[in-house]
Design a protein around this motif. Structure first.
Motif, PDB file in Angstrom:
ATOM      1  N   ILE A 136       1.181  -1.287   0.149  1.00 17.31           N
ATOM      2  CA  ILE A 136       0.635  -0.040  -0.034  1.00 17.31           C
ATOM      3  C   ILE A 136       0.418   1.604   0.082  1.00 17.31           C
ATOM      4  O   ILE A 136       1.627   1.137   0.852  1.00 17.31           O
ATOM      5  N   ARG A 137       0.901   1.810  -0.866  1.00 19.50           N
ATOM      6  CA  ARG A 137       1.043   3.217  -1.351  1.00 19.50           C
ATOM      7  C   ARG A 137       0.605   4.517  -1.266  1.00 19.50           C
ATOM      8  O   ARG A 137      -0.215   4.804  -1.605  1.00 19.50           O
ATOM      9  N   ALA A 138       0.542   5.004  -0.159  1.00 25.76           N
ATOM     10  CA  ALA A 138      -0.252   6.426   0.545  1.00 25.76           C
ATOM     11  C   ALA A 138       0.612   7.532  -0.190  1.00 25.76           C
ATOM     12  O   ALA A 138       1.571   8.278   0.069  1.00 25.76           O
ATOM     13  N   ARG A 139       0.393   8.238  -1.524  1.00 23.29           N
ATOM     14  CA  ARG A 139       0.957   9.016  -2.071  1.00 23.29           C
ATOM     15  C   ARG A 139       0.048  10.754  -2.084  1.00 23.29           C
ATOM     16  O   ARG A 139       0.669  11.568  -2.852  1.00 23.29           O
ATOM     17  N   GLY A 140      -0.674  10.665  -1.258  1.00 22.76           N
ATOM     18  CA  GLY A 140      -0.608  12.291  -0.930  1.00 22.76           C
ATOM     19  C   GLY A 140      -2.256  13.141  -1.756  1.00 22.76           C
ATOM     20  O   GLY A 140      -2.439  12.268  -2.517  1.00 22.76           O
ATOM     21  N   ARG A 141      -2.617  13.994  -2.602  1.00 22.06           N
ATOM     22  CA  ARG A 141      -2.882  14.523  -3.127  1.00 22.06           C
ATOM     23  C   ARG A 141      -1.769  14.696  -4.840  1.00 22.06           C
ATOM     24  O   ARG A 141      -0.728  14.980  -5.038  1.00 22.06           O
ATOM     25  N   THR A 201      -0.090  11.043 -13.371  1.00 19.93           N
ATOM     26  CA  THR A 201      -1.000   9.881 -12.060  1.00 19.93           C
ATOM     27  C   THR A 201      -1.653   8.471 -13.409  1.00 19.93           C
ATOM     28  O   THR A 201      -1.061   7.602 -13.056  1.00 19.93           O
ATOM     29  N   TYR A 202      -2.285   9.188 -14.077  1.00 19.51           N
ATOM     30  CA  TYR A 202      -2.900   8.111 -15.419  1.00 19.51           C
ATOM     31  C   TYR A 202      -1.457   7.139 -15.715  1.00 19.51           C
ATOM     32  O   TYR A 202      -1.503   5.726 -15.880  1.00 19.51           O
ATOM     33  N   ALA A 203      -0.681   8.541 -16.656  1.00 18.91           N
ATOM     34  CA  ALA A 203       0.776   7.880 -17.098  1.00 18.91           C
ATOM     35  C   ALA A 203       1.296   7.017 -16.561  1.00 18.91           C
ATOM     36  O   ALA A 203       1.778   5.728 -17.054  1.00 18.91           O
ATOM     37  N   GLU A 204       1.775   7.556 -15.084  1.00 22.94           N
ATOM     38  CA  GLU A 204       2.680   7.299 -14.396  1.00 22.94           C
ATOM     39  C   GLU A 204       1.963   4.875 -13.946  1.00 22.94           C
ATOM     40  O   GLU A 204       2.813   3.456 -14.828  1.00 22.94           O
ATOM     41  N   MET A 205       0.660   5.239 -13.828  1.00 21.70           N
ATOM     42  CA  MET A 205       0.319   3.929 -13.596  1.00 21.70           C
ATOM     43  C   MET A 205       0.044   2.726 -14.736  1.00 21.70           C
ATOM     44  O   MET A 205      -0.177   1.643 -14.939  1.00 21.70           O
ATOM     45  N   ILE A 246      -0.866  -1.171  -4.570  1.00 22.39           N
ATOM     46  CA  ILE A 246      -2.204  -0.375  -4.693  1.00 22.39           C
ATOM     47  C   ILE A 246      -2.226   1.261  -4.176  1.00 22.39           C
ATOM     48  O   ILE A 246      -1.567   1.551  -3.034  1.00 22.39           O
ATOM     49  N   TRP A 247      -2.404   1.497  -4.988  1.00 21.68           N
ATOM     50  CA  TRP A 247      -1.920   3.298  -4.795  1.00 21.68           C
ATOM     51  C   TRP A 247      -3.103   3.838  -4.339  1.00 21.68           C
ATOM     52  O   TRP A 247      -4.042   3.488  -4.514  1.00 21.68           O
ATOM     53  N   LEU A 248      -2.875   4.995  -3.178  1.00 23.47           N
ATOM     54  CA  LEU A 248      -4.481   5.628  -2.413  1.00 23.47           C
ATOM     55  C   LEU A 248      -3.633   7.026  -2.789  1.00 23.47           C
ATOM     56  O   LEU A 248      -2.595   7.789  -2.933  1.00 23.47           O
ATOM     57  N   PRO A 268      -7.120  10.782   4.957  1.00 23.72           N
ATOM     58  CA  PRO A 268      -6.435   9.791   5.641  1.00 23.72           C
ATOM     59  C   PRO A 268      -6.801   8.138   6.193  1.00 23.72           C
ATOM     60  O   PRO A 268      -6.822   7.249   5.788  1.00 23.72           O
ATOM     61  N   ASP A 269      -7.756   8.669   7.438  1.00 22.65           N
ATOM     62  CA  ASP A 269      -8.676   7.594   7.676  1.00 22.65           C
ATOM     63  C   ASP A 269      -9.079   6.498   6.733  1.00 22.65           C
ATOM     64  O   ASP A 269      -8.996   5.540   7.045  1.00 22.65           O
ATOM     65  N   ALA A 270      -9.771   7.076   6.116  1.00 22.36           N
ATOM     66  CA  ALA A 270     -10.420   7.089   4.641  1.00 22.36           C
ATOM     67  C   ALA A 270      -9.174   6.192   4.214  1.00 22.36           C
ATOM     68  O   ALA A 270     -10.219   4.553   4.258  1.00 22.36           O
ATOM     69  N   ALA A 271      -8.376   6.555   3.457  1.00 22.87           N
ATOM     70  CA  ALA A 271      -7.945   5.777   2.334  1.00 22.87           C
ATOM     71  C   ALA A 271      -7.164   4.539   3.344  1.00 22.87           C
ATOM     72  O   ALA A 271      -6.975   3.801   2.619  1.00 22.87           O
TER      73      ALA A 271
END
Length: 225
Positions: free
Chosen positions: A6-11, A17-21, A36-38, A209-212
């Motif tokens: 799990i990677r929490a990546r912020g805003r 991001t689309y191009a990166e994934m 999993i990117w969040l 962040p809690d929901a993520a």
């Protein structure tokens, strides 16, 4: 093989991001661990492969980005958790239908931690809640009215995926505490008049962040080999 990382990546801005994934998925091989990117995104409308231009009603300066995921148009913005599971379905041993079911189940289990009951609607991917009582645990009864399949329901989570060589990207969004007004500028997911809600509108004060974290943990558990 363990649970996805799990990677929490912020805003993040949407297009890079689309191009990166997409690049990450094309470059991975049989040994690449799942992730999993969040994140949250800056305001953007994203259009799926089946998307029709007339479902974008009044973008009001919000960019509209054409993507290669399934589905129609949706909105991403601050206060919404977006989860991108980057999963090798062949290694996991499941097909796309089961994958979609597990993503929806992760959202349902996440909502249940706040005692909110999430519902599926046939042929309409995503998760919905009762507007009059989102804490009512009863299942939806009877077939939906074909003239108004979303009567009494609000959409709290939208889903759109892409699978390339058995490997997934794009994913699922959970509305936490966001400006819902931009949803009025589109027919959400291609459905005119579909109401969109977030956890704040349901009366819950949840930090993004809690929901993520909760969504990420449940996705990881359900998408582990």
């Amino acid at each position: 093989m363990s649970e996805p990382l799990i990677r929490a990546r912020g805003r993040l801005p949407y297009e890079p991001t689309y191009a990166e994934m997409r690049a990450w998925t094309e470059a991975r091989d049989e040994a690449t661990p799942d992730e999993i990117w969040l994140c949250e995104h800056d305001p953007v409308y994203t259009q799926g492969l089946a998307g029709k231009a007339d479902h974008v009603l009044a973008p009001a300066g919000i960019p509209v980005v054409q993507t290669n995921r399934g589905g129609q148009v949706t909105y991403h913005g601050p206060g919404q958790v977006v989860a991108y599971p980057l999963i090798d379905l062949q290694r996991l041993g499941i097909y796309v239908k089961e994958y979609v079911y597990r993503i929806e189940e992760a959202v349902i289990r996440t909502l249940a931690t706040w005692r909110v009951t999430g519902h599926r609607v046939n042929s309409a991917p995503g998760i919905y809640v009762r507007l009059d009582d989102p804490f009512d645990h009863r299942a939806l009864t009877g077939p939906a009215d074909p003239r108004d399949p979303f009567r009494g329901l609000g959409k709290v989570s939208a889903l759109g995926i892409k699978v390339s060589r058995h490997r997934t990207y794009h994913g699922v969004a959970l509305n936490v505490a966001m400006d819902l007004a931009p949803f009025a500028g589109i027919n959400p997911c291609g459905y005119a008049g579909l109401q969109t809600v977030d956890l704040a509108k349901l009366g819950l004060a949840i930090e993004v962040p809690d929901a993520a974290q909760r969504l990420g943990e449940r996705l990881a558990a359900l998408l582990a080999p």
